[in-house]
Design a protein around this motif. Sequence first.
Motif, PDB file in Angstrom:
ATOM      1  N   ILE A   1       0.730  -1.187   0.027  1.00 23.14           N
ATOM      2  CA  ILE A   1       0.142   0.008   0.176  1.00 23.14           C
ATOM      3  C   ILE A   1       0.757   1.076   0.075  1.00 23.14           C
ATOM      4  CG2 ILE A   1      -1.563   1.343   1.241  1.00 23.14           C
ATOM      5  CD1 ILE A   1      -2.696  -1.251   2.309  1.00 23.14           C
ATOM      6  N   VAL A   2       0.703   2.023  -0.922  1.00 21.94           N
ATOM      7  CA  VAL A   2       1.477   3.442  -0.923  1.00 21.94           C
ATOM      8  C   VAL A   2       0.347   4.583  -0.462  1.00 21.94           C
ATOM      9  CG1 VAL A   2       2.767   4.888  -2.215  1.00 21.94           C
ATOM     10  CG2 VAL A   2       2.457   2.548  -3.053  1.00 21.94           C
ATOM     11  N   ALA A   3       0.648   5.074   0.749  1.00 20.94           N
ATOM     12  CA  ALA A   3      -0.206   6.143   1.155  1.00 20.94           C
ATOM     13  C   ALA A   3       0.414   6.838   2.359  1.00 20.94           C
ATOM     14  CB  ALA A   3      -1.507   5.307   1.999  1.00 20.94           C
ATOM     15  N   PRO A   4       0.310   7.882   2.543  1.00 22.86           N
ATOM     16  CA  PRO A   4      -0.411   8.862   1.260  1.00 22.86           C
ATOM     17  C   PRO A   4       0.664   8.872   0.195  1.00 22.86           C
ATOM     18  CG  PRO A   4       0.620  10.374   3.021  1.00 22.86           C
ATOM     19  CD  PRO A   4       0.709   8.763   3.570  1.00 22.86           C
ATOM     20  N   ALA A   5       0.143   9.020  -0.899  1.00 22.04           N
ATOM     21  CA  ALA A   5       0.941   8.908  -2.105  1.00 22.04           C
ATOM     22  C   ALA A   5       1.012  10.326  -2.680  1.00 22.04           C
ATOM     23  CB  ALA A   5       0.456   7.695  -3.442  1.00 22.04           C
ATOM     24  N   THR A   6       1.950  11.067  -2.723  1.00 21.70           N
ATOM     25  CA  THR A   6       2.127  12.495  -3.296  1.00 21.70           C
ATOM     26  C   THR A   6       2.084  12.471  -4.857  1.00 21.70           C
ATOM     27  OG1 THR A   6       4.424  12.251  -3.210  1.00 21.70           O
ATOM     28  CG2 THR A   6       3.404  13.204  -0.980  1.00 21.70           C
ATOM     29  N   TYR A   7       1.611  13.755  -5.177  1.00 20.30           N
ATOM     30  CA  TYR A   7       1.921  13.949  -6.553  1.00 20.30           C
ATOM     31  C   TYR A   7       3.319  13.733  -7.033  1.00 20.30           C
ATOM     32  CZ  TYR A   7       2.138  17.196 -10.520  1.00 20.30           C
ATOM     33  OH  TYR A   7       1.906  17.767 -11.951  1.00 20.30           O
ATOM     34  N   ASN A   8       4.137  13.905  -6.587  1.00 21.06           N
ATOM     35  CA  ASN A   8       5.688  13.846  -6.996  1.00 21.06           C
ATOM     36  C   ASN A   8       5.979  12.283  -7.091  1.00 21.06           C
ATOM     37  OD1 ASN A   8       8.323  14.830  -7.583  1.00 21.06           O
ATOM     38  ND2 ASN A   8       9.026  14.192  -5.725  1.00 21.06           N
ATOM     39  N   THR A   9       5.609  11.482  -5.917  1.00 18.27           N
ATOM     40  CA  THR A   9       5.795  10.029  -6.095  1.00 18.27           C
ATOM     41  C   THR A   9       4.963   9.307  -7.191  1.00 18.27           C
ATOM     42  OG1 THR A   9       6.472   9.907  -3.869  1.00 18.27           O
ATOM     43  CG2 THR A   9       5.706   7.812  -4.814  1.00 18.27           C
ATOM     44  N   ILE A  10       4.020   9.748  -7.234  1.00 18.38           N
ATOM     45  CA  ILE A  10       3.016   9.043  -8.546  1.00 18.38           C
ATOM     46  C   ILE A  10       3.534   9.425  -9.862  1.00 18.38           C
ATOM     47  CG2 ILE A  10       0.732   9.325  -9.540  1.00 18.38           C
ATOM     48  CD1 ILE A  10      -0.336   9.398  -6.548  1.00 18.38           C
ATOM     49  N   ASN A  11       4.005  10.608 -10.155  1.00 15.76           N
ATOM     50  CA  ASN A  11       4.588  11.004 -11.578  1.00 15.76           C
ATOM     51  C   ASN A  11       5.818  10.211 -11.552  1.00 15.76           C
ATOM     52  OD1 ASN A  11       2.270  12.343 -12.341  1.00 15.76           O
ATOM     53  ND2 ASN A  11       2.977  14.261 -11.064  1.00 15.76           N
ATOM     54  N   LYS A  12       6.870  10.550 -10.610  1.00 18.45           N
ATOM     55  CA  LYS A  12       8.094   9.926 -10.857  1.00 18.45           C
ATOM     56  C   LYS A  12       7.914   8.305 -11.163  1.00 18.45           C
ATOM     57  CE  LYS A  12      11.096  13.005  -8.371  1.00 18.45           C
ATOM     58  NZ  LYS A  12      12.169  13.070  -7.309  1.00 18.45           N
ATOM     59  N   TRP A  13       7.132   7.821 -10.262  1.00 22.21           N
ATOM     60  CA  TRP A  13       6.907   6.143 -10.473  1.00 22.21           C
ATOM     61  C   TRP A  13       6.587   5.800 -11.916  1.00 22.21           C
ATOM     62  CZ3 TRP A  13       2.648   3.616  -6.982  1.00 22.21           C
ATOM     63  CH2 TRP A  13       2.617   2.061  -7.055  1.00 22.21           C
ATOM     64  N   ALA A  14       5.601   6.470 -12.224  1.00 19.23           N
ATOM     65  CA  ALA A  14       4.940   6.102 -13.653  1.00 19.23           C
ATOM     66  C   ALA A  14       6.097   6.700 -14.674  1.00 19.23           C
ATOM     67  CB  ALA A  14       3.766   6.974 -13.830  1.00 19.23           C
ATOM     68  N   ALA A  15       6.966   7.570 -14.482  1.00 17.75           N
ATOM     69  CA  ALA A  15       7.954   7.827 -15.527  1.00 17.75           C
ATOM     70  C   ALA A  15       9.293   7.050 -15.527  1.00 17.75           C
ATOM     71  CB  ALA A  15       8.366   9.489 -15.412  1.00 17.75           C
ATOM     72  N   GLY A  16       9.119   6.036 -14.318  1.00 19.02           N
ATOM     73  CA  GLY A  16      10.493   5.185 -14.206  1.00 19.02           C
ATOM     74  C   GLY A  16      11.518   5.821 -13.522  1.00 19.02           C
ATOM     75  N   ILE A  17      11.228   6.901 -12.850  1.00 20.00           N
ATOM     76  CA  ILE A  17      12.482   7.508 -12.074  1.00 20.00           C
ATOM     77  C   ILE A  17      12.589   6.741 -10.692  1.00 20.00           C
ATOM     78  CG2 ILE A  17      13.140   9.663 -11.091  1.00 20.00           C
ATOM     79  CD1 ILE A  17      11.295  11.125 -13.324  1.00 20.00           C
ATOM     80  N   ALA A  18      13.621   6.298 -10.188  1.00 16.11           N
ATOM     81  CA  ALA A  18      13.788   5.703  -9.141  1.00 16.11           C
ATOM     82  C   ALA A  18      14.751   6.277  -8.186  1.00 16.11           C
ATOM     83  CB  ALA A  18      14.071   4.267  -9.360  1.00 16.11           C
TER      84      ALA A  18
END
Length: 178
Positions: A78-95
Amino acid sequence: MSAPVLYLMICGAGPADHIDRMVKLAQVDGWDVWCIASPSAVEHFLDLEALEALSGHSVRTGHQRAGQPALPKAAAVIVAPATYNTINKWAAGIADTYVLTQLAELTGLGVPIAVLPFVNTALANNRVFHRSVAELRESDVTVLFGEGGFIPHPPRTGGKVMDSYPWQAALDAVKASM
């Protein structure tokens, strides 16, 4: 039989102040909760000692060091709370943080993941955010955004929605995906 392991990925947003609610809900539901926190969550929101006492485990805040035990294999995340930054980076493949590295690996392994965003309406109205949510959903990640999940609030009003943050929806989503 041991309890299934749940990774709780905690990002730096207001609901992190109340992460004990998610831990307790998961424990009552029979999960062994292991917390992994972003630098922002640690710096601004979490009481690590209290969280460790509640979960029974150290909170992982970075990569495994020599002599540090490995995390057990996760049955769900579970990712909570998931921030704007985390969601966008994760979807873009940034680790570029430990949390994002783990999310990239766990997504690739097909571990059930539920994401409970915490964003305001201004951030949620950005096209890039919608693309990121769609990308994660295409990767079989359950993003609880919109009806039945998290509904964004107007900017600077996040404190007013803490009591209605849908922790249980994230727990229900991982159970349903197993």
